[in-house]
Design a protein around this motif. Structure first.
Motif, mmCIF file in Angstrom:
data_model
loop_
_atom_site.group_PDB
_atom_site.id
_atom_site.type_symbol
_atom_site.label_atom_id
_atom_site.label_comp_id
_atom_site.label_asym_id
_atom_site.label_seq_id
_atom_site.Cartn_x
_atom_site.Cartn_y
_atom_site.Cartn_z
ATOM 1 N N LEU A 1 0.832 -1.208 0.000
ATOM 2 C CA LEU A 1 0.000 0.000 0.000
ATOM 3 C C LEU A 1 0.866 1.259 0.000
ATOM 4 N N SER A 2 1.895 1.273 0.832
ATOM 5 C CA SER A 2 2.769 2.449 0.927
ATOM 6 C C SER A 2 3.425 2.752 -0.414
ATOM 7 N N LYS A 3 3.949 1.720 -1.065
ATOM 8 C CA LYS A 3 4.617 1.922 -2.354
ATOM 9 C C LYS A 3 3.628 2.399 -3.409
ATOM 10 N N ALA A 4 2.441 1.812 -3.420
ATOM 11 C CA ALA A 4 1.442 2.200 -4.415
ATOM 12 C C ALA A 4 1.001 3.653 -4.234
ATOM 13 N N LEU A 5 0.802 4.065 -2.972
ATOM 14 C CA LEU A 5 0.381 5.444 -2.717
ATOM 15 C C LEU A 5 1.518 6.432 -2.956
ATOM 16 N N GLN A 6 2.743 6.043 -2.619
ATOM 17 C CA GLN A 6 3.881 6.923 -2.877
ATOM 18 C C GLN A 6 4.046 7.179 -4.371
ATOM 19 N N ILE B 1 -8.524 7.647 15.569
ATOM 20 C CA ILE B 1 -9.112 8.470 14.510
ATOM 21 C C ILE B 1 -8.977 9.954 14.853
ATOM 22 N N ASP B 2 -9.178 10.303 16.130
ATOM 23 C CA ASP B 2 -9.007 11.691 16.557
ATOM 24 C C ASP B 2 -7.593 12.181 16.239
ATOM 25 N N GLU B 3 -6.600 11.337 16.528
ATOM 26 C CA GLU B 3 -5.210 11.713 16.242
ATOM 27 C C GLU B 3 -4.975 11.881 14.749
ATOM 28 N N LEU B 4 -5.522 10.960 13.961
ATOM 29 C CA LEU B 4 -5.365 11.062 12.513
ATOM 30 C C LEU B 4 -5.970 12.362 11.978
ATOM 31 N N LEU B 5 -7.132 12.732 12.488
ATOM 32 C CA LEU B 5 -7.773 13.968 12.044
ATOM 33 C C LEU B 5 -6.932 15.185 12.423
ATOM 34 N N ASP B 6 -6.248 15.115 13.582
ATOM 35 C CA ASP B 6 -5.352 16.210 13.976
ATOM 36 C C ASP B 6 -4.211 16.390 12.984
ATOM 37 N N TYR B 7 -3.805 15.292 12.327
ATOM 38 C CA TYR B 7 -2.732 15.367 11.338
ATOM 39 C C TYR B 7 -3.236 15.802 9.961
ATOM 40 N N GLN B 8 -4.509 16.151 9.865
ATOM 41 C CA GLN B 8 -5.097 16.651 8.620
ATOM 42 C C GLN B 8 -4.911 15.668 7.462
ATOM 43 N N VAL B 9 -5.131 14.381 7.732
ATOM 44 C CA VAL B 9 -4.986 13.392 6.666
ATOM 45 C C VAL B 9 -6.044 13.621 5.597
ATOM 46 N N ASP B 10 -5.706 13.247 4.373
ATOM 47 C CA ASP B 10 -6.646 13.411 3.266
ATOM 48 C C ASP B 10 -7.666 12.285 3.198
ATOM 49 N N ALA B 11 -7.284 11.113 3.711
ATOM 50 C CA ALA B 11 -8.174 9.955 3.666
ATOM 51 C C ALA B 11 -7.684 8.936 4.687
ATOM 52 N N ILE B 12 -8.520 7.930 4.931
ATOM 53 C CA ILE B 12 -8.192 6.901 5.921
ATOM 54 C C ILE B 12 -8.417 5.518 5.313
ATOM 55 N N ILE C 1 -13.100 7.088 3.585
ATOM 56 C CA ILE C 1 -12.577 5.910 4.279
ATOM 57 C C ILE C 1 -12.728 4.702 3.372
ATOM 58 N N VAL C 2 -11.677 3.893 3.309
ATOM 59 C CA VAL C 2 -11.751 2.607 2.623
ATOM 60 C C VAL C 2 -11.339 1.529 3.616
ATOM 61 N N LEU C 3 -12.149 0.492 3.743
ATOM 62 C CA LEU C 3 -11.817 -0.648 4.593
ATOM 63 C C LEU C 3 -11.018 -1.650 3.773
ATOM 64 N N THR D 1 -7.875 -0.868 -3.651
ATOM 65 C CA THR D 1 -7.979 0.078 -2.535
ATOM 66 C C THR D 1 -7.497 1.459 -2.950
ATOM 67 N N VAL D 2 -6.352 1.510 -3.611
ATOM 68 C CA VAL D 2 -5.798 2.800 -4.059
ATOM 69 C C VAL D 2 -6.720 3.445 -5.083
ATOM 70 N N ASP D 3 -7.247 2.654 -6.019
ATOM 71 C CA ASP D 3 -8.165 3.208 -7.028
ATOM 72 C C ASP D 3 -9.414 3.789 -6.372
ATOM 73 N N ALA D 4 -9.991 3.062 -5.419
ATOM 74 C CA ALA D 4 -11.196 3.535 -4.742
ATOM 75 C C ALA D 4 -10.918 4.818 -3.971
ATOM 76 N N LEU D 5 -9.760 4.863 -3.333
ATOM 77 C CA LEU D 5 -9.394 6.031 -2.533
ATOM 78 C C LEU D 5 -9.173 7.259 -3.413
ATOM 79 N N LEU D 6 -8.424 7.084 -4.497
ATOM 80 C CA LEU D 6 -8.133 8.215 -5.382
ATOM 81 C C LEU D 6 -9.387 8.719 -6.084
ATOM 82 N N ALA D 7 -10.300 7.805 -6.400
ATOM 83 C CA ALA D 7 -11.562 8.224 -7.024
ATOM 84 C C ALA D 7 -12.358 9.108 -6.078
ATOM 85 N N ARG D 8 -12.370 8.742 -4.793
ATOM 86 C CA ARG D 8 -13.076 9.565 -3.801
ATOM 87 C C ARG D 8 -12.384 10.914 -3.608
#
Length: 338
Positions: free
Chosen positions: A83-88, A110-121, A143-145, A300-307
């Protein structure tokens, strides 16, 4: 020495400040000649772009938060690397947070992640409550599970076909002539566990059989060992067992061989699910269902990027078939290719 600015880089390279910005913005259009000049000037001056400052301007951090419950199962470190390589490769970076399968602990993460201003989870091996899902949706954070699904139509999910995989293993063991077939479950609330067991039972029932015995391993190595001791340290023991993932199957095989003196597969056939690297090793040589990790990561990456791009905001529920990998830990039906 003070920090080198993009203006200094622009002056040294003989280009505009906006050209410097484009060179260090993933996906931005810039000529190779300009890019080479800017990167050389930046290297000479020791300049590094301020990603945090850029995120304040664009409103995008280009960080994906990944929540995972445990890394003992070898499937997850391998999947996280992919996942890391694909997203990078798409200009994103992964921030990994650990959480237990507990509502309060997951909410804290999740609260911590939101503090880091993540674009997606991406949530792997953890469940999310409806209020957490709604909160992320209100903030525009998709969010993608991964390797888990929930009955929440707002969530995208990517899994292997656990129902079909469980059925394949039942059919394989029945074809091998086994009559006392057992199952060692994972964490009872996990969709992977629920679907694998349901498919396995359905396959047995179609063949006119039922589970001979059932234990609970909770996707934990030591708990699976204890379940194996309880199940097999008895005269009327199973002659085959499906263990809900490879990680637990290794624990079961160790107990059978080194504590109870049973032979695998002569006395007991053992099958698992995932096809992690250790499954290939001669010491285990585990028959298992392969999770199609590369295809799961790509989906997973395709679904995330589409969103993220708002091209397709419809939640996707993707199920991918995985093959049965026949090795030496289980009795093979007659006619099975070596």
């Amino acid at each position: 020495m003070g920090k080198v600015t993009s203006l200094e880089v622009a002056e040294k390279a003989g280009v505009s400040r906006s050209a410097v910005s484009r060179v260090f913005t993933p996906g931005a259009s810039v000529s190779k000649r300009t890019a080479d000049k800017v990167r050389k000037a930046a290297a000479d001056l020791g300049y590094r772009p301020n990603v945090i400052a850029r995120s304040l301007i664009t409103g995008r951090s280009r960080i994906i938060g990944l929540v995972v419950a445990y890394l003992e199962n070898q499937f997850y470190p391998e999947a996280i690397e992919r996942l890391s390589k694909a997203l990078q490769s798409k200009g994103y970076h992964v921030l990994v947070f650990m959480a237990s399968n507990d509502h309060d602990a997951t909410q804290s993460v999740i609260d911590e992640l939101l503090d880091y201003q993540v674009d997606a989870i991406i949530a792997a091996s953890v469940g999310l409550s409806n209020d957490l899902t709604q909160r992320c949706e209100d903030l525009g954070i998709p969010i993608v599970l991964f390797n888990r699904h929930q009955y929440d139509t707002r969530l995208s999910s990517v899994t292997s076909d656990n129902l079909a995989g469980g059925r394949k293993l039942a059919e394989f063991l029945v074809a091998g002539g086994h009559k006392r077939i057992a199952y060692i479950a994972g964490w009872e609330d996990a969709s992977t566990q629920i679907d694998r067991e349901a498919g396995f039972k359905a396959g047995l029932e179609d063949a006119g059989q039922q589970l001979f015995a059932r234990g609970i391993g909770n996707f934990n190595f030591k708990t699976a060992q204890a379940a194996a001791r309880d199940m097999f340290d008895a005269p009327d023991r199973p002659d085959a067992v499906f263990v809900a993932n490879d990680h637990m199957a290794f624990a079961v095989m160790d107990v059978l061989r080194y504590e109870l003196g049973l032979r695998v597969p002569e006395d007991v056939s053992v099958v698992g699910y995932d096809d992690v690297t250790l499954s290939h090793w001669p010491s285990y040589n585990l028959t298992t269902v392969r999770q199609p990790a590369n295809r799961m990561v790509a989906a997973t990456v395709d679904a995330l990027l589409a969103r993220l791009s708002a091209e397709d905001v419809t939640p996707r529920r993707i199920t991918l078939d995985g093959p049965l990998i026949v090795r030496g830990s289980a009795r093979k039906p007659e006619g099975t290719a070596p």
